[in-house]
Design an enzyme around this catalytic site. Structure first.
Site, PDB file in Angstrom:
ATOM      1  N   GLY A 212     -14.548 -12.656 -12.463  1.00 30.44           N
ATOM      2  CA  GLY A 212     -13.500 -12.250 -13.405  1.00 30.44           C
ATOM      3  C   GLY A 212     -12.995 -10.865 -13.085  1.00 30.44           C
ATOM      4  CG  ASN A 213      -9.437  -9.484 -13.765  1.00 29.27           C
ATOM      5  OD1 ASN A 213      -9.010  -9.073 -14.843  1.00 29.27           O
ATOM      6  ND2 ASN A 213      -8.935 -10.562 -13.167  1.00 29.27           N
ATOM      7  CE1 TYR A 214     -15.644  -4.469 -15.831  1.00 26.13           C
ATOM      8  CE2 TYR A 214     -14.724  -3.585 -13.798  1.00 26.13           C
ATOM      9  CZ  TYR A 214     -15.828  -3.911 -14.579  1.00 26.13           C
ATOM     10  OH  TYR A 214     -17.085  -3.684 -14.116  1.00 26.13           O
TER      11      TYR A 214
END
Ligand code: CTP
Length: 408
Positions: A212-214
């Site tokens: 995923g990512n932030y």
């Protein structure tokens, strides 16, 4: 966000219900959003809340009698009816609803209602048996048939605690109803359908892990709300996220992976006038999703083979080459060679403009409530100062409106 209640003149009709105390929260919320509030209260309403409290909150004398003083001056319900942008009767008792439905003009609230030129919103508040009674339901039906908007009572806990099953919709939701009404009336995106992608994507590794990512999706949601506030129908496509929009969306599709987002976006683009690609889409996804949880290797490193995902913005950019007139907006989050990288994306993805935010700017990017952007199109570059994301959204949508005008 564009404040749709700013400068709006609201006549608030208060009647004799225990929920009358909630009128204070309504007034506070409306005034905070820049509305002007004129209270008209029934004699029974004054048993529950004093005019002094109400006039202090609204900075206007409260109207309750036909004649303000015994010197012949009188309150003109006709003038109030012309002054208002909306009338809200909250709380509305069974008695007041009955009088409104049948034109029994025996107090200032009802005469004001009968003279009202603006739309009328009614938030009933009563015991559940009274509410369910065929008389009340028939009266509410009558009010609907006159074009009035009934804000159905919710299940506010405090109200049910105080008066058994009696309840009025929560003030925040009542205000949201008014906001939605004003947002749908005019605004420079009236009649336009806007697609917005927001948030991260999750790429499955195995049943319990993902890449995923932030991204929190805040910027995309602020854009979706801003478009809605300006009268657009918004199709919002979000990856997994905690946040939600202020306004209910015309359509909200929740997806998980880049490939799900791609499919949803390509389909939605067909009915959109513009698309804003604010999602942080994964560029790579595992070649294969493990059917069972991967075990920890005993020794050494492991390698996870990844394959590229589809570039959603670029795919819509290709579709745009065939169908002219649509506006496509991209985002770029860069850490090096910001401007030239963004310009390259603008060209490669066939975007009309790209919003660049640099991770090098303090307070900009993932997780922050502020953002510092620069907008680049084929003609050049516009810089904006550091602002809350909700205000950045106003700048971006102003730019979109301008672009839609030159394209359309
Ligand atoms: N984008 C997209 N689909 C992808 C990747 C990116 O729609 N698979 C969109 C983003 O929503 C954004 C724009 O393309 O509007 C640029 O995203 P970014 O990740 O910065 O660009 P990439 O093309 O992935 O380039 P790079 O990662 O090399 O910087």
């Amino acid at each position: 966000m564009t404040n749709v209640l700013k400068g709006k003149r609201i006549v608030l009709g208060i009647t004799g219900s225990i929920a009358a105390y909630k009128a204070c929260y309504l007034i506070r919320g409306l005034i905070k959003r820049g509305a002007e509030v004129q209270v008209v209260i029934t004699p029974a309403g004054k048993e529950f809340i004093t005019p002094i409290t109400l006039s202090a909150l609204t900075s206007k004398p409260v109207i309750s009698e036909f004649f303000a003083q015994r010197d012949g001056t009188w309150n003109s319900h006709v003038d109030i009816g012309l002054w208002a942008d909306a009338m809200l009767v909250a709380p509305a008792t069974a008695s007041t609803i009955g009088k409104m439905a049948n034109g029994i003009a025996d107090n200032m609230l009802i005469t004001t209602y009968l003279s009202m030129k603006a739309p009328v919103f009614v938030a009933p508040a009563m015991d559940l048996d009274m509410y369910a009674h065929p008389s009340t339901q028939a009266n509410l039906q009558k009010l609907r048939s006159f074009g009035n908007r009934i804000i159905e009572p919710g299940t506010g806990e405090l109200a049910s605690h105080l008066v058994g099953k009696g309840r009025m919709e929560e003030p925040e939701n009542i205000i949201l109803n008014l906001e939605q009404y004003f947002a749908s009336q005019g605004g420079d995106l009236q009649g336009k359908t806007i697609l917005v992608t927001a948030g991260p994507t999750y790429e499955k590794i195995d049943p319990v892990r993902f890449i995923g990512n932030y991204s929190t999706g805040k910027m995309g949601l602020a854009l979706a709300d801003e478009c809605t506030a300006r009268g657009a129908r918004v199709i919002l496509i979000t990856g997994p996220m905690q946040q939600s929009t202020h306004y209910p969306m015309y359509k909200h599709l929740q997806v998980e992976s880049a490939s799900e987002m791609y499919q949803a976006a390509v389909e939605a683009y067909a009915e959109a006038d513009a698309a804003i690609m604010a999602a942080a889409v994964a560029d790579y996804t595992p070649v294969q999703v493990e059917a069972v949880k991967m075990k920890r290797e005993k020794t050494g490193n492991i390698t996870l083979p990844l394959k590229p995902t589809q570039d959603i913005a670029a795919a819509l950019g290709e579709l745009k080459r065939a169908k002219n007139g649509k506006v496509l907006v991209g985002f770029a989050l860069e850490t090096t060679d910001e401007t030239s990288n963004a310009e390259d994306k603008l060209r490669r993805k066939n975007l009309d403009f790209i919003v660049l935010n640099s991770l090098n700017d303090a307070g900009a990017g993932f997780g922050y409530d502020t953002n510092k952007i620069c907008i680049i199109n084929k003609q050049g570059k516009t810089n904006y100062p550091l602002k809350p994301k909700t205000e950045v959204a106003v700048d971006i949508i102003d730019y979109l409106v301008k672009t839609l005008k030159t394209e359309g």
